[in-house]
Design a protein around this motif. Sequence first.
Motif, PDB file in Angstrom:
ATOM      1  N   PHE A 374      28.303 -26.807  21.272  1.00 20.83           N
ATOM      2  CA  PHE A 374      27.212 -25.844  21.385  1.00 20.83           C
ATOM      3  C   PHE A 374      26.927 -24.967  20.204  1.00 20.83           C
ATOM      4  O   PHE A 374      27.834 -24.839  19.199  1.00 20.83           O
ATOM      5  CB  PHE A 374      27.990 -24.785  22.529  1.00 20.83           C
ATOM      6  CG  PHE A 374      27.848 -25.253  23.883  1.00 20.83           C
ATOM      7  CD1 PHE A 374      26.985 -24.697  24.693  1.00 20.83           C
ATOM      8  CD2 PHE A 374      28.750 -25.832  24.343  1.00 20.83           C
ATOM      9  CE1 PHE A 374      26.799 -25.021  26.196  1.00 20.83           C
ATOM     10  CE2 PHE A 374      28.970 -26.465  25.680  1.00 20.83           C
ATOM     11  CZ  PHE A 374      27.815 -25.890  26.621  1.00 20.83           C
ATOM     12  N   TYR A 385      22.238 -23.499  23.615  1.00 20.20           N
ATOM     13  CA  TYR A 385      21.757 -24.900  23.918  1.00 20.20           C
ATOM     14  C   TYR A 385      23.151 -25.819  23.100  1.00 20.20           C
ATOM     15  O   TYR A 385      24.021 -25.103  22.165  1.00 20.20           O
ATOM     16  CB  TYR A 385      20.614 -25.374  23.030  1.00 20.20           C
ATOM     17  CG  TYR A 385      19.454 -25.015  23.900  1.00 20.20           C
ATOM     18  CD1 TYR A 385      18.871 -26.008  24.865  1.00 20.20           C
ATOM     19  CD2 TYR A 385      18.756 -23.496  23.777  1.00 20.20           C
ATOM     20  CE1 TYR A 385      17.905 -25.581  25.548  1.00 20.20           C
ATOM     21  CE2 TYR A 385      17.727 -23.324  24.816  1.00 20.20           C
ATOM     22  CZ  TYR A 385      17.095 -24.228  25.489  1.00 20.20           C
ATOM     23  OH  TYR A 385      15.992 -23.726  26.248  1.00 20.20           O
ATOM     24  N   SER A 386      23.368 -27.010  23.562  1.00 18.98           N
ATOM     25  CA  SER A 386      24.370 -27.777  22.946  1.00 18.98           C
ATOM     26  C   SER A 386      23.722 -29.279  22.716  1.00 18.98           C
ATOM     27  O   SER A 386      22.662 -29.735  23.041  1.00 18.98           O
ATOM     28  CB  SER A 386      25.422 -27.770  24.080  1.00 18.98           C
ATOM     29  OG  SER A 386      24.885 -28.546  25.271  1.00 18.98           O
ATOM     30  N   MET A 387      24.727 -30.002  22.135  1.00 20.46           N
ATOM     31  CA  MET A 387      24.397 -31.265  21.953  1.00 20.46           C
ATOM     32  C   MET A 387      25.682 -32.059  22.426  1.00 20.46           C
ATOM     33  O   MET A 387      26.985 -31.947  22.502  1.00 20.46           O
ATOM     34  CB  MET A 387      24.333 -31.435  20.359  1.00 20.46           C
ATOM     35  CG  MET A 387      24.740 -32.884  19.768  1.00 20.46           C
ATOM     36  SD  MET A 387      24.532 -33.033  18.086  1.00 20.46           S
ATOM     37  CE  MET A 387      25.175 -34.918  17.671  1.00 20.46           C
TER      38      MET A 387
END
Lengths: 431, 257
Positions: A374, A385-387
């Motif tokens: 995140f 948002y996150s990956m």
Amino acid sequence: MMKWLRRVMTVFVLSIAVLAGWFFFRRDHAEPLPVAMRTVDAAMLKDPVLIARGEYLAKAGDCSVCHTEQGGQPYAGGRSVATPFGDIPAPNITPDNDTGLGNWSFEDFWRVLHSGIGRDGALLYPAFSYTAFTKVHPDDALAIFAYLRSLPPIHQTSKPPNLRFPYGIRNTLIAWRLLYFHEGQYRPDTRQSAQWNRGAYLVQGLGHCNECHDTRNALGALSGRQSLSGGEIPAQNWYAPDLGSRQNGGLAGWSGKDIVDLLKTGQSAKGVALGPMAEVVTKSTQYLADDDLQAIAVYLQSLPERPMAVAPKEAFNSKALADQGEKIYAQQCASCHGQDGNGVDGIYPPLNGNVSVTEPVGMNATRVVLLGGFSPGTVANPRAYSMPPFAQQLSDADVAAVVSYVRQAWSNHAPVVQERDISKYRTTPVD
Amino acid sequence: MNLCAKLKESPNAISRWLSIAVILGLPAMCPAFAVDAAASAAVPIPDTLQQRIAACTACHGVHGEGSADSHFFPRLAGKPVNYLARQLQYFQRGQRRYAPMQYMVQSLSPAYMRVIAEYFSIQRVPYQQSLVPTLSAAVLQRGEQIVTQGNPATKLPACQSCHGRQLTGMEPNIPGLVGLPYDYLSSQLGSWRTGTRSSAAPDCMAQIANRLSPDDITAVSAWLASQRPPADTRAQLAGSVTPPLACGVLAVKGSGA
């Protein structure tokens, strides 16, 4: 055998240095406290305005991050700072009489912060960043002391350091200090503005930014020039980038606003704080006043533009690697970071020109691909948002390919990473 | 990710899958698919929680269905909200240790973790069966016995006595055990024995795990993982079971602490 020999040599060299140190260091270097501050009475420490200022400054110094164990009581100590020489647990700094600093005078505290000398006279390991904290003004030190004294006392005995031979011998620090410790408060540069000086004071002193953002030598020491020119963080496998305006590996193209945004919200139009810097943002810089953040930005932007790191010519033909990387990028990365690598404003960071992509080693991009994560959770960005992590999905060869691709695509010119570089980052501890 | 694979492998199936994919919000989870779409027009990033937590759903599924293919990443859908929120906090505090999860939750606020827990707790998706190692009937029988009756000799209560007759858990703190992969179940029980997973004191699950032998853990995990979930997979109502042991997590209600 070689290791043994090296240790004997280290001891020998350090012994010579200790003797030399003793010879040159006999006079007391400690800078005296202003007379008025030598006796601080208890009533003074109860001043709520002073305590509030101390709380702010303790946040600016990010003190709680080391002095709080994971899941532990704030400031009760216990978190280990991993170094190549062994683990050094941060002590309890709550005002407990037996295990904290309940019985300390301000002068004791000052000697620790300013001179790196413990209350019992022991030389402190520089995992405690007194090489930076020595620059802190006595008024600020007093405010921090008042704040720490206002905390609830926690009874928790501090753990001793666990260091490899010969680093466990504290007197080896006499030599180390002689070579690498420059005791003294911050001296304003009269040619610069008050704002610049405020920024420099925060960055070089309490912020102790250079502790990560510079290269350490074999004895764990920094150049002492506060260069902020970037470096690998020992034992953590993250690269703290050059904070100067270097092209390709520094903050080239960053505006003052970008710097302030990153420190306040965890992300800017140029990138996202990750790894240890994410924690610095969530625990420390997001709470700094806008004036202070702007001062930091002004100071960082005045750092010299160091020559652009040029990717060395590859010893092998890396075209196949980059082609494979481009394919993976299109499949896995482009939907968020864009085919053009420019990300999505305010949501997903650009990779084009991103200093964490182009840092010299390639460890940051590799670790982000493996771990995902995140953006830092901050007051300004509470639902980040996150990956997704790709560790379970991509092989070492695939990670090397896609990282190499993004390091050379668009405006980026950083050396490729190879398959054999990847596996160690799969097993790096996260704390 | 199975749907993503289908989308990639058989383009003809796209129209058939499209409606489902859109309903499920799948484009966000299928990068290749999203790129194809992006070729014609840039797809705006949805301002949804589901999009924000792509890092969670990559392993646990868009609806928390878990990934049976991995044999490990557990199902989160429908687990009680307090339980899920607490687990995120435990990862953050190091009371549960799994490096990728600890890294993931490092900077999340308690409020955000609660929101994420709520998201997964209200998901209703079919269970996926995961692979169970081939074990003898005797081992599975031993597992069934422990789950349903416990072991009076070691004062081991039955799993059912807390996790419910149908093993679907109880609101708001006790997780269901049905539909979890064998590897996940056995590693959790092992972690409780070695202290790398813990819960609020008194930690009843730590006591229970220490009353299980390694063979018991294999048997219990295998039997649980091989069961078909009941028709109604919802956790039982709060207060519908009385735990036989004192459990710290049950004493604190609704705080997620």
